[in-house]
Design a protein around this motif. Sequence first.
Motif, mmCIF file in Angstrom:
data_model
loop_
_atom_site.group_PDB
_atom_site.id
_atom_site.type_symbol
_atom_site.label_atom_id
_atom_site.label_comp_id
_atom_site.label_asym_id
_atom_site.label_seq_id
_atom_site.Cartn_x
_atom_site.Cartn_y
_atom_site.Cartn_z
ATOM 1 N N HIS A 50 2.797 -8.940 -11.005
ATOM 2 C CA HIS A 50 1.780 -8.805 -12.046
ATOM 3 C C HIS A 50 0.417 -8.384 -11.531
ATOM 4 C CE1 HIS A 50 4.217 -11.481 -14.998
ATOM 5 N NE2 HIS A 50 4.347 -10.201 -15.295
ATOM 6 N N PHE A 51 0.132 -8.649 -10.261
ATOM 7 C CA PHE A 51 -1.223 -8.398 -9.757
ATOM 8 C C PHE A 51 -1.715 -6.971 -10.000
ATOM 9 C CE2 PHE A 51 -4.346 -7.233 -6.537
ATOM 10 C CZ PHE A 51 -5.331 -8.164 -6.843
ATOM 11 N N PRO A 52 -0.885 -5.942 -9.767
ATOM 12 C CA PRO A 52 -1.385 -4.578 -9.974
ATOM 13 C C PRO A 52 -1.867 -4.319 -11.405
ATOM 14 C CG PRO A 52 0.672 -4.533 -8.749
ATOM 15 C CD PRO A 52 0.475 -5.940 -9.217
ATOM 16 N N LEU A 53 -1.323 -5.037 -12.390
ATOM 17 C CA LEU A 53 -1.770 -4.847 -13.776
ATOM 18 C C LEU A 53 -3.261 -5.152 -13.917
ATOM 19 C CD1 LEU A 53 1.182 -6.447 -15.800
ATOM 20 C CD2 LEU A 53 0.728 -4.016 -15.439
ATOM 21 N N ALA A 54 -3.798 -5.926 -12.988
ATOM 22 C CA ALA A 54 -5.203 -6.303 -13.075
ATOM 23 C C ALA A 54 -6.128 -5.232 -12.509
ATOM 24 C CB ALA A 54 -5.431 -7.626 -12.344
ATOM 25 N N PHE A 55 -5.641 -4.398 -11.599
ATOM 26 C CA PHE A 55 -6.537 -3.468 -10.901
ATOM 27 C C PHE A 55 -6.064 -2.027 -10.806
ATOM 28 C CE2 PHE A 55 -7.946 -7.624 -9.424
ATOM 29 C CZ PHE A 55 -9.311 -7.498 -9.595
ATOM 30 N N VAL A 56 -4.786 -1.775 -11.055
ATOM 31 C CA VAL A 56 -4.256 -0.430 -10.806
ATOM 32 C C VAL A 56 -4.146 0.342 -12.120
ATOM 33 C CG1 VAL A 56 -2.257 0.865 -9.944
ATOM 34 C CG2 VAL A 56 -3.008 -1.222 -8.758
ATOM 35 N N ASN A 57 -4.756 1.521 -12.141
ATOM 36 C CA ASN A 57 -4.647 2.411 -13.296
ATOM 37 C C ASN A 57 -3.613 3.480 -13.017
ATOM 38 O OD1 ASN A 57 -6.675 1.299 -15.040
ATOM 39 N ND2 ASN A 57 -8.190 2.097 -13.571
ATOM 40 N N SER A 58 -3.199 4.144 -14.080
ATOM 41 C CA SER A 58 -2.239 5.227 -13.954
ATOM 42 C C SER A 58 -2.727 6.248 -12.916
ATOM 43 C CB SER A 58 -2.093 5.861 -15.339
ATOM 44 O OG SER A 58 -1.282 6.973 -15.244
ATOM 45 N N GLY A 59 -1.874 6.548 -11.958
ATOM 46 C CA GLY A 59 -2.220 7.529 -10.935
ATOM 47 C C GLY A 59 -2.906 6.956 -9.704
ATOM 48 N N ASP A 60 -3.380 5.708 -9.775
ATOM 49 C CA ASP A 60 -3.981 5.079 -8.583
ATOM 50 C C ASP A 60 -2.919 4.882 -7.508
ATOM 51 O OD1 ASP A 60 -6.457 4.887 -9.740
ATOM 52 O OD2 ASP A 60 -6.325 2.737 -10.183
ATOM 53 N N ILE A 61 -3.401 4.823 -6.274
ATOM 54 C CA ILE A 61 -2.462 4.657 -5.165
ATOM 55 C C ILE A 61 -2.465 3.220 -4.659
ATOM 56 C CG2 ILE A 61 -2.173 5.262 -2.708
ATOM 57 C CD1 ILE A 61 -2.667 8.138 -3.578
ATOM 58 N N VAL A 62 -1.269 2.734 -4.351
ATOM 59 C CA VAL A 62 -1.103 1.429 -3.722
ATOM 60 C C VAL A 62 -0.421 1.657 -2.375
ATOM 61 C CG1 VAL A 62 0.003 -0.827 -3.924
ATOM 62 C CG2 VAL A 62 -1.003 0.238 -5.949
ATOM 63 N N LEU A 63 -0.985 1.069 -1.338
ATOM 64 C CA LEU A 63 -0.437 1.240 0.015
ATOM 65 C C LEU A 63 0.640 0.184 0.229
ATOM 66 C CD1 LEU A 63 -3.886 1.740 1.808
ATOM 67 C CD2 LEU A 63 -2.297 3.514 1.022
ATOM 68 N N VAL A 64 1.853 0.646 0.429
ATOM 69 C CA VAL A 64 3.023 -0.239 0.468
ATOM 70 C C VAL A 64 3.781 -0.025 1.777
ATOM 71 C CG1 VAL A 64 5.242 -0.717 -0.642
ATOM 72 C CG2 VAL A 64 3.261 -0.191 -2.053
ATOM 73 N N PRO A 65 3.993 -1.092 2.541
ATOM 74 C CA PRO A 65 4.759 -0.912 3.775
ATOM 75 C C PRO A 65 6.231 -0.576 3.493
ATOM 76 C CG PRO A 65 4.150 -3.235 3.470
ATOM 77 C CD PRO A 65 3.550 -2.478 2.337
ATOM 78 N N THR A 66 6.861 0.074 4.453
ATOM 79 C CA THR A 66 8.300 0.315 4.381
ATOM 80 C C THR A 66 8.873 0.148 5.787
ATOM 81 O OG1 THR A 66 10.042 1.924 3.962
ATOM 82 C CG2 THR A 66 7.896 2.835 4.511
ATOM 83 N N PRO A 67 9.924 -0.614 6.012
ATOM 84 C CA PRO A 67 10.684 -1.377 5.029
ATOM 85 C C PRO A 67 9.875 -2.561 4.503
ATOM 86 C CG PRO A 67 11.359 -2.004 7.250
ATOM 87 C CD PRO A 67 10.409 -0.868 7.407
ATOM 88 N N ALA A 68 10.217 -3.012 3.296
ATOM 89 C CA ALA A 68 9.482 -4.141 2.717
ATOM 90 C C ALA A 68 10.244 -4.780 1.567
ATOM 91 C CB ALA A 68 8.118 -3.676 2.215
ATOM 92 N N TYR A 69 9.759 -5.943 1.211
ATOM 93 C CA TYR A 69 10.153 -6.631 -0.018
ATOM 94 C C TYR A 69 9.934 -5.653 -1.176
ATOM 95 C CZ TYR A 69 9.947 -10.634 -3.303
ATOM 96 O OH TYR A 69 10.157 -11.541 -4.312
#
Length: 387
Positions: free
Chosen positions: A109-128
């Motif tokens: 749910h956290f991204p719903l608070a700060f992420v808008n359409s098209g914003d980038i989130v830095l996500v590790p891979t491999p990951a949960y």
Amino acid sequence: MDLKKSERLQELPPYLFVDLDRKKAEIQARGIEVIDLGIGDPDLPTPRFIVERMIKAVQDAQYHRYPSSCGMASFRRAAADWCKKRFGLSLDPEREVIALIGSKEGIAHFPLAFVNSGDIVLVPTPAYPVYHIGTLFSGGKSYYLPLSAENAFLPDLKAIPRDILRDAKVLWLNYPNNPTAATAPSDFFAEVVDFAERYNIIVCHDAAYSEITFDGYKAPSFLETPGAREVGLEFFSLSKTYNMTGWRIGFAVGNSDMISALRQVKSNIDSGQFGAIQEAAVAALESDQACVREMQGIYTRRRDTLVTSLQILGFDVSLPKATFYLWLPVPRGYTSQLFSTFLLEQAGVLCTPGNGFGDAGEGYVRMALTVPRSQIREAIQRIDAVL
Ligand SMILES: *Cc1c(COP(=O)(O)O)cnc(C)c1O
């Protein structure tokens, strides 16, 4: 009716374990007992004193009504006190702590608070997988940060292109790490705080395995790092620490504006966790933590059995300092998928193909220490027989 799933569901990554799940069922149907090293779910029961507190609390009529979405004051205070004892953090339970219905819920749910359409989130891979899925559901885009053995399974923040940094809103981290079992060295979080300040990026640290540690290693909290509370949040879970995966209880701590925004999201979606579960969780957090030390001892013995046997079989693997996982490079000539299929079909041993956690997990399988030592020994004998 012409049912057309939403784009967000259509965009979900394929579930790579369908094939293995089917093969597992086939092999079990042939009467072979599959040893399941695939699941990251403790086999040990919740400690008795926690269950007993639940039995009492469930009878308390005050909990039969709606709870508050952000968690009971007593739970938030217990979480803050636990963080104080464990990490030396001073947290305001009102403003800097929020209860979660399992940390997965907060992470999603956290991204719903700060992420808008098209914003980038830095996500590790491999990951949960939930870091990417929460991003996807919020309309954001994941930019993947590969974790490789050469870099001790830490993301290379300097390798992120400028235009990505400009649009990035959130960075996800997870140490001790699932699936690689890596831990964060002491200077890494300081580098992360610098990075977050410079590029105005929110840091979310998933500390689900903070207590699954061995040989005297104590995992640090991200929030211990100077400046961390200005830039981020940390997600804790009672699931792995107290064998409570089925209970669904965790909490987030850190930056008060971020906690407040997450609270706003959650108050519009859920009505909080059952009060009796929160009360049982208070008992867990306020206990002398003897059950945690006992759990650590059990995993240590399992880890030693599995790792030393695999080393004898010629695998390039060392003793992880934390998590109940082993991140095992597959033998030459195999992919993750081929090796896990081979182990399942030939030895009746199920482990998770590394690419199931993202492309950068190719070349590995993940084994979980969530079965008794007798089964680990049996698994090793079977693997030895077919290799
Ligand atoms: C298990 C796990 C969680 C979530 O646990 P909850 O049961 O939802 O609290 C979060 N992150 C990682 C990396 C996990 O492995």
